[in-house]
Design a protein around this motif. Structure first.
Motif, PDB file in Angstrom:
ATOM      1  N   GLY A 198      18.200  23.371  -6.305  1.00  0.00           N
ATOM      2  CA  GLY A 198      17.844  23.008  -4.943  1.00  0.00           C
ATOM      3  C   GLY A 198      16.846  21.861  -4.904  1.00  0.00           C
ATOM      4  N   LEU A 200      16.427  19.607  -7.101  1.00  0.00           N
ATOM      5  CA  LEU A 200      17.130  18.387  -7.503  1.00  0.00           C
ATOM      6  C   LEU A 200      18.031  17.892  -6.370  1.00  0.00           C
ATOM      7  CD1 LEU A 200      18.181  19.156 -11.203  1.00  0.00           C
ATOM      8  CD2 LEU A 200      16.024  18.299 -10.308  1.00  0.00           C
ATOM      9  N   ASN A 201      18.824  18.780  -5.818  1.00  0.00           N
ATOM     10  CA  ASN A 201      19.788  18.369  -4.800  1.00  0.00           C
ATOM     11  C   ASN A 201      19.103  17.768  -3.575  1.00  0.00           C
ATOM     12  OD1 ASN A 201      21.887  19.225  -6.412  1.00  0.00           O
ATOM     13  ND2 ASN A 201      22.144  21.194  -5.366  1.00  0.00           N
ATOM     14  N   TRP A 202      17.964  18.316  -3.248  1.00  0.00           N
ATOM     15  CA  TRP A 202      17.265  17.821  -2.068  1.00  0.00           C
ATOM     16  C   TRP A 202      16.787  16.382  -2.239  1.00  0.00           C
ATOM     17  CZ3 TRP A 202      17.499  19.862   2.531  1.00  0.00           C
ATOM     18  CH2 TRP A 202      16.649  19.374   3.534  1.00  0.00           C
TER      19      TRP A 202
END
Lengths: 231, 231
Positions: A198, A200-202
């Motif tokens: 999460g 990283l994805n954000w």
DNA sequence: CCTACCGATCGGTAGG
DNA sequence: CCTACCGATCGGTAGG
């Protein structure tokens, strides 16, 4: 109601080149594409449509991008994308599927490049760095589209993608487990994976290639934030 | 071109109740709303529209939600939402603004409730827990909509929201700084904030209230993952 | 892949 | 807040 027979396929076309995600859209020659020796020079046009769609979907969102926008981006007329894809939805799915294939390939390559002596921390760093490349590398719009347009998929498409996503996430588990066993990871493995991915994805939301940290610096910050020193 | 004079306002209506985010949409009485002693019983209808919009925007996305959907959800006819809001965009903004107000209020309340003896870790835990409540609490659709429909805003609206968001994020900085100084936070404060808030925000994508961890367990996992033991 | 087109939907408005 | 409506846009298709 039935679509006329044509070249288009609804979903599972093998990405002609796994690395095309990184490439920008070709300069789109305006003239008639010269026929190759083969009877059909498809494939290129399909890829053009996928690449252009990814860029537009990322910038404007799926719903806010019309199939006319996509057609114009590759120099086609409004109805022509439907010769290659049976629906706008199928185009979205193709973008996401191609994105997952490049992500998986990049991840496998990163792991394969590790020396036998690599520690768990080295492995973790490599997974994080590869993930950032997939998300934030120049021209890599495919996976960001997948992350932020998931809602637009049909149940069937979601199921098909889920298999690839599960594979991708599964690669993290053994490393996280080892780090947890050695006391370097403080949270339960499953939650740690969700929280770390999460974080990283954000980054897609705030990362700016033109200023701030580099992908290497981001990776280092993750290691420093998520992992404890070995006791 | 000019809108007729009416009750509607374009943006900055004070949220009549900060806590309405948590409440589910009122049972929407079908009959004519009885006029109160005051000449106008607006406000309630505005709130109804905002609450219904938040729910729909979250479930279907902003673009995929029509103003007719919204009208139907509160028992109005298709044109009536435009009596209260000058555009669909203004409704989206109202949802986000109300969401930020409740988020800020909840955050302030959490900090105020801490005893004077609270450690930096206690403060951190409280901030995280309040954030999870804002994102994942039952009926709290406002902030998730803000996080995932940011793209639909105009530049002006984005600027207006940015001030509230900056305030919200600013509350984390001193705590993170103290944790960094004491060696309990391993990454630079600014990047740590982005990564941690990202990990939390992403939970909207996978959290399921009906199974898996509770918000308290999530909070504990964050503390365990992000913070090191004091040396 | 183009031409020409359709049916549906959508945000928004006038006028009461 | 309802009624009745408009102009624009959109995904998709037939037929070549």
């Amino acid at each position: 109601m039935k679509a006329p027979a044509s070249l288009r396929d609804d979903s599972h076309a093998p990405p002609s080149t796994l690395a095309t995600d990184t490439a920008l859209a070709p300069k789109r020659p305006r003239g008639r594409p010269r026929k190759t020796a083969l009877e059909l020079d498809d494939g290129n046009r399909r890829q053009d449509l996928i690449t252009a769609s990814a860029k537009l979907f990322r910038k404007q969102g799926f719903d806010a991008t019309s199939t006319r926008d996509i057609a114009a981006a590759v120099g086609m007329h409004s109805g022509s994308p439907f010769y290659h894809f049976k629906s706008k939805d199928a185009l979205l799915f193709a973008v996401m599927e191609a994105g997952m294939h490049t992500a998986l390939a990049r991840q496998a390559q990163a792991l394969a490049a590790l020396p036998a002596s690599a520690s768990s921390v080295d492995t973790m760093r490599s997974l994080i760095r590869a993930h950032y490349e997939t998300l934030l590398g120049p021209g890599n719009d495919f996976v960001p589209v997948m992350l932020y347009e998931h809602r637009a998929l049909s149940a069937r498409q979601r199921t098909d993608l889920a298999r690839l996503q599960t594979d991708y996430e599964a690669a993290w588990t053994p490393v996280l487990q080892r780090l947890h066993d050695s006391g370097q990871l403080g949270a339960p493995v499953k939650l740690a994976r969700l929280l770390i991915l999460g974080a990283l994805n954000w980054s897609v939301q705030w990362f700016d290639r033109k200023k701030g940290a580099s992908l290497d610096e981001l990776t280092s910050a993750c290691i420093a934030l998520f992992l404890k020193d070995k006791a």
